[in-house]
Design a protein around this motif. Structure first.
Motif, PDB file in Angstrom:
ATOM      1  N   GLY A 251       0.795  -1.217   0.000  1.00  0.00           N
ATOM      2  CA  GLY A 251       0.000   0.000   0.000  1.00  0.00           C
ATOM      3  C   GLY A 251       0.831   1.272   0.000  1.00  0.00           C
TER       4      GLY A 251
ATOM      5  N   ASP B 178       0.398   4.527   4.615  1.00  0.00           N
ATOM      6  CA  ASP B 178      -0.363   3.484   5.296  1.00  0.00           C
ATOM      7  C   ASP B 178       0.499   2.724   6.294  1.00  0.00           C
TER       8      ASP B 178
ATOM      9  N   PHE C 184      -2.728  -1.199  -3.188  1.00  0.00           N
ATOM     10  CA  PHE C 184      -3.184   0.190  -3.343  1.00  0.00           C
ATOM     11  C   PHE C 184      -4.715   0.287  -3.361  1.00  0.00           C
ATOM     12  N   THR C 185      -5.381  -0.772  -3.757  1.00  0.00           N
ATOM     13  CA  THR C 185      -6.836  -0.736  -3.880  1.00  0.00           C
ATOM     14  C   THR C 185      -7.542  -1.010  -2.555  1.00  0.00           C
ATOM     15  N   ARG C 186      -6.803  -1.416  -1.529  1.00  0.00           N
ATOM     16  CA  ARG C 186      -7.423  -1.727  -0.244  1.00  0.00           C
ATOM     17  C   ARG C 186      -7.869  -0.460   0.467  1.00  0.00           C
ATOM     18  N   PRO C 187      -8.798  -0.555   1.396  1.00  0.00           N
ATOM     19  CA  PRO C 187      -9.187   0.622   2.176  1.00  0.00           C
ATOM     20  C   PRO C 187      -7.973   1.257   2.842  1.00  0.00           C
ATOM     21  N   SER C 188      -7.937   2.584   2.848  1.00  0.00           N
ATOM     22  CA  SER C 188      -6.809   3.318   3.417  1.00  0.00           C
ATOM     23  C   SER C 188      -7.333   4.476   4.239  1.00  0.00           C
TER      24      SER C 188
ATOM     25  N   PRO D 178      -8.204   4.688  -0.933  1.00  0.00           N
ATOM     26  CA  PRO D 178      -7.726   3.644  -1.845  1.00  0.00           C
ATOM     27  C   PRO D 178      -7.425   4.212  -3.223  1.00  0.00           C
TER      28      PRO D 178
ATOM     29  N   THR E 225      -7.648   3.294  -6.838  1.00  0.00           N
ATOM     30  CA  THR E 225      -8.298   2.282  -7.674  1.00  0.00           C
ATOM     31  C   THR E 225      -7.832   2.304  -9.121  1.00  0.00           C
TER      32      THR E 225
END
Length: 431
Positions: free
Chosen positions: A146, A150, A338-342, A348, A350
């Motif tokens: 990420g 993060d 990178f697409t995960r919740p942050s 994120p 997307t």
């Protein structure tokens, strides 16, 4: 301004002093950076003393380790250099590092490599970890772990009242959120704590071809990135250096063994013979050798974007014309973690790819031509309309990086923690 020398123990440069012009210059020499004074803080207590003095004297402070990302929005400020805040302490068992504001990414990598660990380095080893983290941070290993931000677990800061504070998600959730990618507008970071990650094996390097093979290389790149695991990162580069013929390159890193990496990069074996193939097993401390970016200041003009895709139409547009007068056009594969919740201002990421366009403006006519080429390429490609904070150029603002709701929250936090605008970010959230 002469009173600054009695306020801090670090070095002070004032207009007219020998070395003042050198001390105030940012990394990008194409940016003019007017300041009222330059202070090189001796330590965090020096930073606190400077803040208290600036607050009482009605001065602003712009903070830079080296000046990467400088915009020239510093008129009348004290430029704070944090290079001497160089503490670096690793706890290998906890996989954590305490990193001073002046510590470079390359230095962290060298220390972490001795323990089979890695930080989250970008393409250049000379940028400060703190500067990257404050802007969110795109790393070679971001697909696996990420945003750099993060992975920050705590910040040591000096606030607008000159108090030294330790900020975590528990002690001040709003300020912690803002510092993880919202820029340097809220407090002066003197150190941060960063999670490290296992990296017992790393394979990577650059493969280089003549530009005539760009369509085939781009096709292979799209096939590789369509199914790449999070441990594999591949970047596509169109290159045209002065005095050299145009070239195309693929840069890759894989957090795993060589045989697995070669299987994943198999489409490259079916391409024409390259000019050079620098792929090898390497320590994480040598990541900077892949792109071999300059390690000394120079003039540059950049534009960054996020791409919503890289289909046949986009590929054709990318390769339709030579990239000159640009030196490089780089596409980075994102996705993965990178697409995960942050829990950060960016949230994120997307978009599957980023685009970075770079040229060297040697004179006004060339600067104009570089800007025109950047606009033409961006207009021809499927850009999303937002971009990472660290990709912003001097003509852009924080509104180009953050969604409206995130920007509103950042502005509220700025007003709460620095109501008088003492701290001047490269890209202020209120602008």
């Amino acid at each position: 301004m002469n009173t600054l020398r009695s306020v801090v123990r670090g070095r002070v440069w004032l207009p007219g002093d020998p070395g003042f012009d050198t001390a105030r210059r940012p990394w990008n020499l194409a940016v003019e950076q007017p300041v009222a004074a330059v202070v090189e803080a001796a330590d965090a207590d020096d930073v606190a003393a400077l803040v208290r003095h600036a607050d009482s004297a009605g001065l602003g402070i712009a903070t830079q380790p080296n000046g990467h990302g400088a915009t020239g929005r510093t008129d009348g400020t004290v430029l704070l250099r944090t290079g001497r805040l160089d503490t670096l302490a690793l706890d290998p068992s906890a996989r954590r590092a305490r990193i001073g504001a002046g510590v470079s990414s390359g230095r962290v990598q060298a220390a972490a490599a001795r323990h089979g660990l890695t930080g989250l380095p970008g393409s250049s080893p000379v940028v400060s970890v703190t500067g990257v983290a404050l802007g969110g941070g795109l790393s070679w290993f971001g697909r696996a772990h990420g945003w750099v931000a993060d992975n920050v677990t705590a910040f040591d800061v000096v606030d607008a009242r000159g108090r030294r504070r330790h900020i975590t998600a528990d002690t001040d959730p709003d300020l912690f959120w803002a510092l993880r990618g919202g820029g340097g507008d809220f407090a002066i970071v003197t150190a941060l704590e960063l999670s490290l990650h296992p990296a017992p094996r790393l394979y990577g390097g650059r493969v280089l071809w003549t530009a005539e093979h760009a369509p085939a290389v781009l096709d292979a790149y799209r096939r590789i990135t369509a199914t790449a695991p999070a441990e594999l990162t591949v970047w596509f580069d169109l290159l045209h250096f002065p005095g050299a013929d145009p070239m195309v390159a693929l840069d890759a890193t894989y957090l795993g063994d060589e045989n697995e990496a070669r299987d994943l990069l198999g489409p490259l074996d079916r391409l024409p013979a390259p000019l050079a193939d620098g792929r090898r097993i390497m320590p994480v401390s040598e990541l900077g050798s892949i792109t071999a970016e300059p390690t000394d200041p120079g003039a540059g003009a950049s534009r960054g974007e996020l791409l919503t895709g890289l289909d046949d139409i986009a590929a054709k547009a990318l390769l339709a014309d030579p990239i000159a007068p640009l030196l490089s056009v780089q596409i980075r594969h994102l996705g993965g973690a990178f697409t995960r919740p942050s829990d950060s201002p960016h949230g994120p990421l997307t978009e599957p790819y980023s685009l970075y366009l770079f040229g060297t403006p040697m004179n006004p006519a060339m600067a104009e031509a570089i800007t025109a080429k950047q606009h033409a390429l961006a207009d021809a490609l499927p850009v999303s309309g937002r971009k990472p904070f660290t990709y912003l150029n001097p003509g852009e603002t924080a509104a180009d990086a953050f969604a409206p709701a995130a920007l509103d929250r950042l502005r509220d936090i700025k007003h709460h923690h620095d109501p008088h605008g003492l701290f001047r970010s490269n890209f202020p959230v209120h602008a």
